[in-house]
Write a protein that holds these residues in place. Structure first.
Motif, short mmCIF file in Angstrom:
data_model
loop_
_atom_site.label_atom_id
_atom_site.label_comp_id
_atom_site.label_asym_id
_atom_site.label_seq_id
_atom_site.Cartn_x
_atom_site.Cartn_y
_atom_site.Cartn_z
N LYS A 116 39.49 46.20 48.67
CA LYS A 116 39.30 45.75 49.44
C LYS A 116 39.61 44.37 49.67
O LYS A 116 39.32 43.84 48.78
N PRO A 117 40.02 43.56 51.40
CA PRO A 117 39.44 42.53 51.04
C PRO A 117 38.96 41.38 49.85
O PRO A 117 40.03 40.47 49.37
N GLU A 118 37.41 41.99 50.44
CA GLU A 118 36.55 40.95 49.30
C GLU A 118 37.12 40.95 47.60
O GLU A 118 36.67 40.61 47.40
N ASP A 119 38.29 42.01 47.24
CA ASP A 119 38.40 42.50 45.87
C ASP A 119 39.61 40.79 45.51
O ASP A 119 39.92 40.60 44.97
N THR A 120 39.81 40.01 46.91
CA THR A 120 41.01 38.81 46.84
C THR A 120 40.29 37.96 45.92
O THR A 120 39.34 37.40 45.99
N ALA A 121 41.13 37.64 44.87
CA ALA A 121 40.25 36.70 43.55
C ALA A 121 41.55 36.22 42.43
O ALA A 121 42.50 37.01 42.54
N VAL A 122 41.38 35.30 42.13
CA VAL A 122 41.65 35.47 40.43
C VAL A 122 40.98 35.86 39.55
O VAL A 122 39.48 35.98 39.38
N TYR A 123 41.70 37.13 38.57
CA TYR A 123 41.35 37.89 38.24
C TYR A 123 41.04 37.41 36.51
O TYR A 123 43.06 36.93 35.82
N TYR A 124 40.26 36.60 35.59
CA TYR A 124 40.11 36.19 34.57
C TYR A 124 39.15 37.66 32.87
O TYR A 124 38.69 38.64 33.25
N CYS A 125 40.33 37.79 32.26
CA CYS A 125 39.80 38.50 31.09
C CYS A 125 39.31 37.33 29.44
O CYS A 125 40.15 36.13 30.14
N ALA A 126 38.14 38.04 29.29
CA ALA A 126 37.56 37.13 28.16
C ALA A 126 37.32 37.48 27.35
O ALA A 126 37.20 39.09 27.32
N ALA A 127 37.58 37.37 25.75
CA ALA A 127 36.73 37.77 25.01
C ALA A 127 35.23 37.07 24.02
O ALA A 127 35.23 36.24 24.43
N ALA A 128 34.37 37.60 23.94
CA ALA A 128 33.70 37.31 23.69
C ALA A 128 33.12 38.23 22.22
O ALA A 128 33.27 38.95 21.64
#
Length: 127
Positions: free
Chosen positions: A92-104
């Motif tokens: 959806k248009p609202e999924d537009t973003a910069v996507y980051y992965c991260a470890a924990a």
């Protein structure tokens, strides 16, 4: 420290699909490896705070999703390849973003629980 590199972002029309990947190498400062880490995906749209999208446990048996993506996104991992994937369907248009992965070190949904971050990959969904 763990180096995380995201790839696979791009421009897609609403209703389409994308798969983003997170490839890892190295260890955290505490000596933890990627394969012994929970890995999360977060996203940040312009002017908004970074928000949780999905997380997978170190073994892959535990998964959790934000309500906004549940049923549309699937997180998976291949520890032999040190890679985590986020399959995104019905975008959806609202999924537009910069996507980051991260470890924990723990399975969590809060930004503050994660100690290693990638540089992000842009996902843009056009209407």
């Amino acid at each position: 420290q763990v180096q995380l590199v995201e790839s696979g972002g791009g421009l897609v029309q609403a209703g389409g699909s994308l798969r983003v990947s997170c490839a890892a190498s190295g260890r955290t400062t505490s000596g933890r490896t990627f394969s012994s880490s929970a890995v999360g995906w977060f996203r940040q749209a312009p002017g908004k705070e970074r928000e949780f999208v999905a997380v997978i446990s170190w073994g892959g048996g535990g998964k959790s999703y934000a309500d906004s993506v549940k049923g549309r996104f699937t997180i998976s991992r291949d520890n032999a390849k040190n890679t985590v994937y986020l399959q995104m369907n019905s975008l959806k248009p609202e999924d537009t973003a910069v996507y980051y992965c991260a470890a924990a070190p723990v399975f969590g949904t809060q930004v503050r629980q994660y100690d290693s971050w990638g540089q992000g990959t842009q996902v843009t969904v056009s209407s």
